[in-house]
Design a protein around this motif. Sequence first.
Motif, mmCIF file in Angstrom:
data_model
loop_
_atom_site.group_PDB
_atom_site.id
_atom_site.type_symbol
_atom_site.label_atom_id
_atom_site.label_comp_id
_atom_site.label_asym_id
_atom_site.label_seq_id
_atom_site.Cartn_x
_atom_site.Cartn_y
_atom_site.Cartn_z
ATOM 1 N N PHE A 248 -13.957 -27.101 8.434
ATOM 2 C CA PHE A 248 -13.006 -27.058 7.318
ATOM 3 C C PHE A 248 -13.762 -26.956 5.993
ATOM 4 C CE2 PHE A 248 -10.142 -29.217 4.256
ATOM 5 C CZ PHE A 248 -9.042 -28.367 4.367
ATOM 6 N N VAL A 249 -14.805 -27.741 5.838
ATOM 7 C CA VAL A 249 -15.610 -27.687 4.615
ATOM 8 C C VAL A 249 -16.269 -26.313 4.478
ATOM 9 C CG1 VAL A 249 -17.636 -28.639 3.439
ATOM 10 C CG2 VAL A 249 -16.031 -30.175 4.577
ATOM 11 N N THR A 250 -16.772 -25.777 5.574
ATOM 12 C CA THR A 250 -17.422 -24.466 5.539
ATOM 13 C C THR A 250 -16.446 -23.382 5.100
ATOM 14 O OG1 THR A 250 -18.995 -25.085 7.271
ATOM 15 C CG2 THR A 250 -18.654 -22.736 6.907
ATOM 16 N N MET A 251 -15.210 -23.426 5.597
ATOM 17 C CA MET A 251 -14.196 -22.457 5.186
ATOM 18 C C MET A 251 -13.994 -22.482 3.678
ATOM 19 S SD MET A 251 -11.273 -22.831 8.146
ATOM 20 C CE MET A 251 -10.107 -21.905 7.157
ATOM 21 N N LEU A 252 -13.868 -23.671 3.123
ATOM 22 C CA LEU A 252 -13.638 -23.782 1.688
ATOM 23 C C LEU A 252 -14.854 -23.333 0.891
ATOM 24 C CD1 LEU A 252 -11.761 -27.207 1.540
ATOM 25 C CD2 LEU A 252 -10.779 -24.928 1.357
ATOM 26 N N ARG A 253 -16.029 -23.691 1.349
ATOM 27 C CA ARG A 253 -17.237 -23.301 0.625
ATOM 28 C C ARG A 253 -17.451 -21.781 0.648
ATOM 29 N NH1 ARG A 253 -21.410 -28.217 2.449
ATOM 30 N NH2 ARG A 253 -20.760 -29.643 0.784
ATOM 31 N N LEU A 254 -17.240 -21.166 1.797
ATOM 32 C CA LEU A 254 -17.440 -19.723 1.878
ATOM 33 C C LEU A 254 -16.354 -18.963 1.127
ATOM 34 C CD1 LEU A 254 -18.709 -19.176 5.526
ATOM 35 C CD2 LEU A 254 -20.005 -19.498 3.411
ATOM 36 N N SER A 255 -15.153 -19.519 1.092
ATOM 37 C CA SER A 255 -14.101 -18.895 0.285
ATOM 38 C C SER A 255 -14.466 -18.941 -1.189
ATOM 39 C CB SER A 255 -12.765 -19.611 0.517
ATOM 40 O OG SER A 255 -11.755 -19.045 -0.287
ATOM 41 N N GLY A 256 -15.009 -20.088 -1.628
ATOM 42 C CA GLY A 256 -15.456 -20.194 -3.011
ATOM 43 C C GLY A 256 -16.606 -19.249 -3.306
ATOM 44 N N ALA A 257 -17.498 -19.080 -2.332
ATOM 45 C CA ALA A 257 -18.623 -18.163 -2.519
ATOM 46 C C ALA A 257 -18.136 -16.730 -2.652
ATOM 47 C CB ALA A 257 -19.589 -18.283 -1.342
ATOM 48 N N ARG A 258 -17.178 -16.328 -1.833
ATOM 49 C CA ARG A 258 -16.625 -14.979 -1.918
ATOM 50 C C ARG A 258 -16.010 -14.727 -3.291
ATOM 51 N NH1 ARG A 258 -13.971 -12.706 2.949
ATOM 52 N NH2 ARG A 258 -12.028 -13.018 1.822
ATOM 53 N N ALA A 262 -17.384 -11.921 -5.937
ATOM 54 C CA ALA A 262 -16.511 -10.832 -6.370
ATOM 55 C C ALA A 262 -16.288 -10.822 -7.874
ATOM 56 C CB ALA A 262 -15.161 -10.940 -5.654
ATOM 57 N N GLU A 263 -16.246 -12.005 -8.509
ATOM 58 C CA GLU A 263 -15.790 -12.081 -9.896
ATOM 59 C C GLU A 263 -16.908 -12.329 -10.908
ATOM 60 O OE1 GLU A 263 -12.659 -14.923 -10.195
ATOM 61 O OE2 GLU A 263 -11.259 -13.714 -9.023
ATOM 62 N N THR A 264 -18.106 -12.622 -10.438
ATOM 63 C CA THR A 264 -19.191 -12.902 -11.377
ATOM 64 C C THR A 264 -20.419 -12.070 -11.025
ATOM 65 O OG1 THR A 264 -20.361 -14.663 -10.162
ATOM 66 C CG2 THR A 264 -18.377 -15.300 -11.385
ATOM 67 N N ARG A 265 -21.379 -12.098 -11.920
ATOM 68 C CA ARG A 265 -22.674 -11.488 -11.661
ATOM 69 C C ARG A 265 -23.747 -12.551 -11.426
ATOM 70 N NH1 ARG A 265 -22.797 -6.115 -12.538
ATOM 71 N NH2 ARG A 265 -21.036 -5.172 -13.642
ATOM 72 N N ASP A 266 -23.311 -13.756 -11.115
ATOM 73 C CA ASP A 266 -24.260 -14.838 -10.856
ATOM 74 C C ASP A 266 -25.158 -14.482 -9.678
ATOM 75 O OD1 ASP A 266 -22.894 -16.122 -12.829
ATOM 76 O OD2 ASP A 266 -21.873 -17.552 -11.524
ATOM 77 N N PRO A 267 -26.422 -14.879 -9.731
ATOM 78 C CA PRO A 267 -27.309 -14.608 -8.594
ATOM 79 C C PRO A 267 -26.847 -15.362 -7.355
ATOM 80 C CG PRO A 267 -28.346 -16.109 -10.150
ATOM 81 C CD PRO A 267 -27.093 -15.603 -10.819
ATOM 82 N N VAL A 268 -27.186 -14.821 -6.198
ATOM 83 C CA VAL A 268 -26.770 -15.442 -4.933
ATOM 84 C C VAL A 268 -27.288 -16.867 -4.838
ATOM 85 C CG1 VAL A 268 -27.002 -15.316 -2.420
ATOM 86 C CG2 VAL A 268 -26.583 -13.229 -3.748
ATOM 87 N N MET A 293 -22.246 -9.929 7.449
ATOM 88 C CA MET A 293 -22.980 -9.279 6.358
ATOM 89 C C MET A 293 -23.519 -10.359 5.432
ATOM 90 S SD MET A 293 -19.905 -7.732 3.951
ATOM 91 C CE MET A 293 -19.002 -7.038 5.340
ATOM 92 N N SER A 294 -24.571 -10.029 4.707
ATOM 93 C CA SER A 294 -25.165 -10.993 3.790
ATOM 94 C C SER A 294 -24.303 -11.115 2.535
ATOM 95 C CB SER A 294 -26.567 -10.546 3.400
ATOM 96 O OG SER A 294 -26.491 -9.388 2.567
ATOM 97 N N PRO A 295 -24.501 -12.170 1.729
ATOM 98 C CA PRO A 295 -23.753 -12.279 0.466
ATOM 99 C C PRO A 295 -23.943 -11.056 -0.430
ATOM 100 C CG PRO A 295 -24.812 -14.364 0.985
ATOM 101 C CD PRO A 295 -25.314 -13.372 1.984
ATOM 102 N N SER A 296 -25.161 -10.531 -0.518
ATOM 103 C CA SER A 296 -25.408 -9.354 -1.359
ATOM 104 C C SER A 296 -24.666 -8.138 -0.829
ATOM 105 C CB SER A 296 -26.908 -9.064 -1.435
ATOM 106 O OG SER A 296 -27.597 -10.129 -2.047
ATOM 107 N N GLU A 297 -24.644 -7.981 0.494
ATOM 108 C CA GLU A 297 -23.916 -6.862 1.098
ATOM 109 C C GLU A 297 -22.417 -6.996 0.859
ATOM 110 O OE1 GLU A 297 -26.941 -5.878 4.838
ATOM 111 O OE2 GLU A 297 -25.329 -7.366 5.057
ATOM 112 N N TYR A 298 -21.912 -8.241 0.937
ATOM 113 C CA TYR A 298 -20.486 -8.452 0.671
ATOM 114 C C TYR A 298 -20.145 -8.073 -0.767
ATOM 115 C CZ TYR A 298 -16.071 -10.674 -0.335
ATOM 116 O OH TYR A 298 -14.780 -10.894 -0.745
ATOM 117 N N ARG A 299 -20.965 -8.482 -1.720
ATOM 118 C CA ARG A 299 -20.709 -8.159 -3.125
ATOM 119 C C ARG A 299 -20.670 -6.648 -3.331
ATOM 120 N NH1 ARG A 299 -24.206 -11.227 -7.439
ATOM 121 N NH2 ARG A 299 -22.290 -12.435 -7.820
ATOM 122 N N ALA A 300 -21.603 -5.930 -2.750
ATOM 123 C CA ALA A 300 -21.631 -4.472 -2.898
ATOM 124 C C ALA A 300 -20.407 -3.839 -2.249
ATOM 125 C CB ALA A 300 -22.915 -3.917 -2.284
ATOM 126 N N LYS A 301 -20.022 -4.332 -1.067
ATOM 127 C CA LYS A 301 -18.862 -3.786 -0.367
ATOM 128 C C LYS A 301 -17.586 -4.041 -1.154
ATOM 129 C CE LYS A 301 -16.497 -4.028 4.124
ATOM 130 N NZ LYS A 301 -15.181 -4.525 3.682
#
Length: 333
Positions: A248-258, A262-268, A293-301
Amino acid sequence: MTRSTRDPVRVLLLGGSLTEPSRSGALLEVAAGAVAAKGGESNQWHLHGTAGDDLADELREAARVADAIVLVTPQYHSSFSGNLKQLLDQLDSGQFAGKPVGLMSTRGGHAVIATEHLRSVAAAMRGLVIPTEVVAHDTDFLRVGDRYELTTQVLCERVLRFVEELLWFAARLRGAGETRAGLGDGSGPPKPWAGQLSPGITAAVAFIRENYAEPDLTLDTASQHAHMSRYHFSRTFKAQTGRRFIDFVTMLRLSGARKLLAETRDPVSGICHAVGYRDLAHFERTFKAWFAMSPSEYRAKYRTEVRVVVPPAALARTTTLKAVGHDNDGADR
């Protein structure tokens, strides 16, 4: 008929506008189009009057079979509309429990109050409100003939990401796509919440949602908020929510990461720490295990996908549309 976990995610969109045409109705249509674009099925209910008993049973059945729910409202008298309240009055926690809920509103002023009130209502009905919400200003719409259209590029992009996040939560909460590395305990897909959570688990879920980005969040600290022993809390949490505390914690953390990707240019590396991970390598492994996919790949996609804006009149696989009369409950939104 039993549905396969490979079936499209069903999204029920509930709207309560005060006039027709309405800006909230246009926002609901854009969301339905985004659901279809992402491979889901949308069922739209947009009320402009009083729902009769003949519609109440149909609405309850639509909510029962839905995998996710979206609430769309104009802001009226510093809250959500009375028309949407009429729809929600026909439902109970049995239809909301364990399902992701997305919130959308239109407003002319500056206070984001309608979605705050809806967040409390959805939580009280045991829905899981997703982190992202959509709030559109009146100036984001253009009157075209007998309808409004959402014309702001940024808002269209946000709706697309909002829907993507909603479908992501829905797929995992109903057990679809759970055979990934590091998930589950070999006992099959988790069961959704089947009803009322106990007061202790309710308090713990609220605490986790508020503090998932804290790296010191542990099973022990959550169990203290539930006033349970560590062992009893772990068993009770999984029994009532259908998944382990760490998942449950992982779901929330990864949703926040996505959202941040998507919305910032903050480094991974910065995003990793912002959502509660101390170790970048662990964050990247976990992210890739869930999304392939990696976080960087997700951002590009993501940035490639949002270049194609969902058109306001996009065709959705809509099973029901209800528009009943008019009332004088407020302004044109």
